[in-house]
Design a protein around this motif. Sequence first.
Motif, PDB file in Angstrom:
ATOM      1  N   LEU A  65       0.826  -1.208   0.000  1.00 39.52           N
ATOM      2  CA  LEU A  65       0.000   0.000   0.000  1.00 39.52           C
ATOM      3  C   LEU A  65       0.860   1.258   0.000  1.00 39.52           C
ATOM      4  O   LEU A  65       0.501   2.267  -0.596  1.00 39.52           O
ATOM      5  CB  LEU A  65      -0.941   0.014   1.209  1.00 39.52           C
ATOM      6  N   LYS A  66       2.007   1.213   0.649  1.00 41.45           N
ATOM      7  CA  LYS A  66       2.915   2.357   0.666  1.00 41.45           C
ATOM      8  C   LYS A  66       3.678   2.484  -0.650  1.00 41.45           C
ATOM      9  O   LYS A  66       4.112   3.572  -1.015  1.00 41.45           O
ATOM     10  CB  LYS A  66       3.881   2.226   1.839  1.00 41.45           C
ATOM     11  N   ARG A  67       3.814   1.394  -1.380  1.00 51.68           N
ATOM     12  CA  ARG A  67       4.565   1.402  -2.639  1.00 51.68           C
ATOM     13  C   ARG A  67       3.844   2.189  -3.728  1.00 51.68           C
ATOM     14  O   ARG A  67       4.466   2.882  -4.522  1.00 51.68           O
ATOM     15  CB  ARG A  67       4.800  -0.040  -3.101  1.00 51.68           C
ATOM     16  N   LEU A  68       2.521   2.117  -3.773  1.00 51.19           N
ATOM     17  CA  LEU A  68       1.767   2.792  -4.838  1.00 51.19           C
ATOM     18  C   LEU A  68       1.972   4.301  -4.847  1.00 51.19           C
ATOM     19  O   LEU A  68       2.319   4.865  -5.879  1.00 51.19           O
ATOM     20  CB  LEU A  68       0.292   2.431  -4.763  1.00 51.19           C
ATOM     21  N   PRO A  69       1.769   5.011  -3.732  1.00 49.80           N
ATOM     22  CA  PRO A  69       2.031   6.453  -3.782  1.00 49.80           C
ATOM     23  C   PRO A  69       3.507   6.761  -3.996  1.00 49.80           C
ATOM     24  O   PRO A  69       3.850   7.796  -4.571  1.00 49.80           O
ATOM     25  CB  PRO A  69       1.533   6.979  -2.441  1.00 49.80           C
ATOM     26  N   ALA A  70       4.387   5.868  -3.555  1.00 48.89           N
ATOM     27  CA  ALA A  70       5.818   6.091  -3.790  1.00 48.89           C
ATOM     28  C   ALA A  70       6.106   6.091  -5.287  1.00 48.89           C
ATOM     29  O   ALA A  70       6.868   6.925  -5.781  1.00 48.89           O
ATOM     30  CB  ALA A  70       6.648   5.025  -3.083  1.00 48.89           C
ATOM     31  N   VAL A  71       5.474   5.196  -6.025  1.00 49.63           N
ATOM     32  CA  VAL A  71       5.644   5.157  -7.477  1.00 49.63           C
ATOM     33  C   VAL A  71       5.012   6.389  -8.109  1.00 49.63           C
ATOM     34  O   VAL A  71       5.610   7.044  -8.958  1.00 49.63           O
ATOM     35  CB  VAL A  71       5.024   3.866  -8.071  1.00 49.63           C
ATOM     36  N   LEU A  72       3.818   6.727  -7.678  1.00 52.13           N
ATOM     37  CA  LEU A  72       3.090   7.849  -8.256  1.00 52.13           C
ATOM     38  C   LEU A  72       3.799   9.180  -8.018  1.00 52.13           C
ATOM     39  O   LEU A  72       3.849  10.029  -8.894  1.00 52.13           O
ATOM     40  CB  LEU A  72       1.675   7.904  -7.671  1.00 52.13           C
ATOM     41  N   MET A  73       4.379   9.352  -6.863  1.00 48.98           N
ATOM     42  CA  MET A  73       4.979  10.631  -6.493  1.00 48.98           C
ATOM     43  C   MET A  73       6.506  10.623  -6.564  1.00 48.98           C
ATOM     44  O   MET A  73       7.158  11.492  -6.001  1.00 48.98           O
ATOM     45  CB  MET A  73       4.531  11.007  -5.074  1.00 48.98           C
ATOM     46  N   GLU A  74       7.075   9.663  -7.258  1.00 45.37           N
ATOM     47  CA  GLU A  74       8.526   9.529  -7.324  1.00 45.37           C
ATOM     48  C   GLU A  74       9.224  10.820  -7.765  1.00 45.37           C
ATOM     49  O   GLU A  74      10.300  11.148  -7.287  1.00 45.37           O
ATOM     50  CB  GLU A  74       8.887   8.389  -8.277  1.00 45.37           C
ATOM     51  N   ALA A  75       8.599  11.558  -8.653  1.00 46.51           N
ATOM     52  CA  ALA A  75       9.195  12.797  -9.150  1.00 46.51           C
ATOM     53  C   ALA A  75       9.013  13.963  -8.176  1.00 46.51           C
ATOM     54  O   ALA A  75       9.492  15.053  -8.420  1.00 46.51           O
ATOM     55  CB  ALA A  75       8.593  13.163 -10.506  1.00 46.51           C
ATOM     56  N   HIS A  76       8.314  13.726  -7.075  1.00 48.56           N
ATOM     57  CA  HIS A  76       8.034  14.776  -6.089  1.00 48.56           C
ATOM     58  C   HIS A  76       8.485  14.340  -4.700  1.00 48.56           C
ATOM     59  O   HIS A  76       7.667  14.179  -3.799  1.00 48.56           O
ATOM     60  CB  HIS A  76       6.536  15.097  -6.065  1.00 48.56           C
ATOM     61  N   PRO A  77       9.783  14.147  -4.483  1.00 52.52           N
ATOM     62  CA  PRO A  77      10.245  13.634  -3.187  1.00 52.52           C
ATOM     63  C   PRO A  77       9.923  14.542  -2.001  1.00 52.52           C
ATOM     64  O   PRO A  77       9.876  14.082  -0.873  1.00 52.52           O
ATOM     65  CB  PRO A  77      11.756  13.489  -3.380  1.00 52.52           C
ATOM     66  N   SER A  78       9.666  15.813  -2.248  1.00 52.15           N
ATOM     67  CA  SER A  78       9.342  16.711  -1.136  1.00 52.15           C
ATOM     68  C   SER A  78       7.995  16.372  -0.510  1.00 52.15           C
ATOM     69  O   SER A  78       7.696  16.816   0.590  1.00 52.15           O
ATOM     70  CB  SER A  78       9.336  18.155  -1.615  1.00 52.15           C
ATOM     71  N   ARG A  79       7.201  15.587  -1.184  1.00 52.57           N
ATOM     72  CA  ARG A  79       5.880  15.209  -0.665  1.00 52.57           C
ATOM     73  C   ARG A  79       5.939  13.958   0.209  1.00 52.57           C
ATOM     74  O   ARG A  79       4.926  13.482   0.651  1.00 52.57           O
ATOM     75  CB  ARG A  79       4.911  14.965  -1.824  1.00 52.57           C
ATOM     76  N   ALA A  80       7.111  13.390   0.411  1.00 53.12           N
ATOM     77  CA  ALA A  80       7.311  12.189   1.232  1.00 53.12           C
ATOM     78  C   ALA A  80       6.483  11.006   0.745  1.00 53.12           C
ATOM     79  O   ALA A  80       5.727  10.419   1.515  1.00 53.12           O
ATOM     80  CB  ALA A  80       7.017  12.502   2.694  1.00 53.12           C
ATOM     81  N   PRO A  81       6.605  10.644  -0.524  1.00 51.19           N
ATOM     82  CA  PRO A  81       5.823   9.516  -1.023  1.00 51.19           C
ATOM     83  C   PRO A  81       6.224   8.202  -0.363  1.00 51.19           C
ATOM     84  O   PRO A  81       7.390   7.976  -0.065  1.00 51.19           O
ATOM     85  CB  PRO A  81       6.146   9.495  -2.514  1.00 51.19           C
ATOM     86  N   GLY A  82       5.229   7.371  -0.112  1.00 49.38           N
ATOM     87  CA  GLY A  82       5.484   6.065   0.460  1.00 49.38           C
ATOM     88  C   GLY A  82       5.608   6.057   1.975  1.00 49.38           C
ATOM     89  O   GLY A  82       5.987   5.057   2.557  1.00 49.38           O
ATOM     90  N   ARG A  83       5.266   7.173   2.596  1.00 54.20           N
ATOM     91  CA  ARG A  83       5.277   7.228   4.060  1.00 54.20           C
ATOM     92  C   ARG A  83       3.892   7.639   4.539  1.00 54.20           C
ATOM     93  O   ARG A  83       3.178   8.363   3.858  1.00 54.20           O
ATOM     94  CB  ARG A  83       6.319   8.219   4.563  1.00 54.20           C
ATOM     95  N   TRP A  84       3.531   7.197   5.731  1.00 50.10           N
ATOM     96  CA  TRP A  84       2.241   7.582   6.304  1.00 50.10           C
ATOM     97  C   TRP A  84       2.277   9.060   6.676  1.00 50.10           C
ATOM     98  O   TRP A  84       3.307   9.575   7.111  1.00 50.10           O
ATOM     99  CB  TRP A  84       1.927   6.749   7.544  1.00 50.10           C
ATOM    100  N   ARG A  85       1.157   9.724   6.555  1.00 52.95           N
ATOM    101  CA  ARG A  85       1.063  11.127   6.976  1.00 52.95           C
ATOM    102  C   ARG A  85       1.141  11.211   8.487  1.00 52.95           C
ATOM    103  O   ARG A  85       0.640  10.354   9.191  1.00 52.95           O
ATOM    104  CB  ARG A  85      -0.249  11.738   6.497  1.00 52.95           C
ATOM    105  N   GLU A  86       1.728  12.276   8.936  1.00 53.28           N
ATOM    106  CA  GLU A  86       1.858  12.478  10.371  1.00 53.28           C
ATOM    107  C   GLU A  86       0.998  13.640  10.862  1.00 53.28           C
ATOM    108  O   GLU A  86       1.016  13.975  12.042  1.00 53.28           O
ATOM    109  CB  GLU A  86       3.326  12.719  10.721  1.00 53.28           C
ATOM    110  N   GLU A  87       0.248  14.261   9.951  1.00 51.49           N
ATOM    111  CA  GLU A  87      -0.619  15.360  10.319  1.00 51.49           C
ATOM    112  C   GLU A  87      -1.956  15.181   9.603  1.00 51.49           C
ATOM    113  O   GLU A  87      -2.029  14.476   8.605  1.00 51.49           O
ATOM    114  CB  GLU A  87       0.002  16.712   9.956  1.00 51.49           C
ATOM    115  N   PRO A  88      -3.013  15.824  10.112  1.00 50.91           N
ATOM    116  CA  PRO A  88      -4.306  15.701   9.438  1.00 50.91           C
ATOM    117  C   PRO A  88      -4.275  16.359   8.060  1.00 50.91           C
ATOM    118  O   PRO A  88      -3.488  17.255   7.805  1.00 50.91           O
ATOM    119  CB  PRO A  88      -5.279  16.431  10.370  1.00 50.91           C
ATOM    120  N   VAL A  89      -5.154  15.892   7.215  1.00 51.34           N
ATOM    121  CA  VAL A  89      -5.250  16.439   5.858  1.00 51.34           C
ATOM    122  C   VAL A  89      -6.043  17.708   5.885  1.00 51.34           C
ATOM    123  O   VAL A  89      -7.018  17.858   6.507  1.00 51.34           O
ATOM    124  CB  VAL A  89      -5.932  15.422   4.909  1.00 51.34           C
TER     125      VAL A  89
END
Length: 89
Positions: A65-89
């Motif tokens: 489940l963490k791999r999918l956003p990591a692939v999708l956001m690979e070009a945007h490392p500042s968004r921390a792809p593949g990690r759980w959020r630590e703050e509310p959306v």
Amino acid sequence: MVPPGLLRSEAASSSETENLTASTRAILSTELGLHRSRNADQIAANTYALHAALDLATDLSVDSLKRLPAVLMEAHPSRAPGRWREEPV
């Protein structure tokens, strides 16, 4: 196996809902590393995410489940792809 053209077409079509459009040539050029454009980059990332989703479909785990956003956001490392959020959306 799903043909690559079908996945690319699905990624481009679903990207249109987010007002992302690019020609087939631009998307292929991005995938081949020949030329980059913002929209084509995102659509190519959507294509890679679809590939990853199909590859991981039989392994529903925290890691997959963490791999999918990591692939999708690979070009945007500042968004921390593949990690759980630590703050509310």
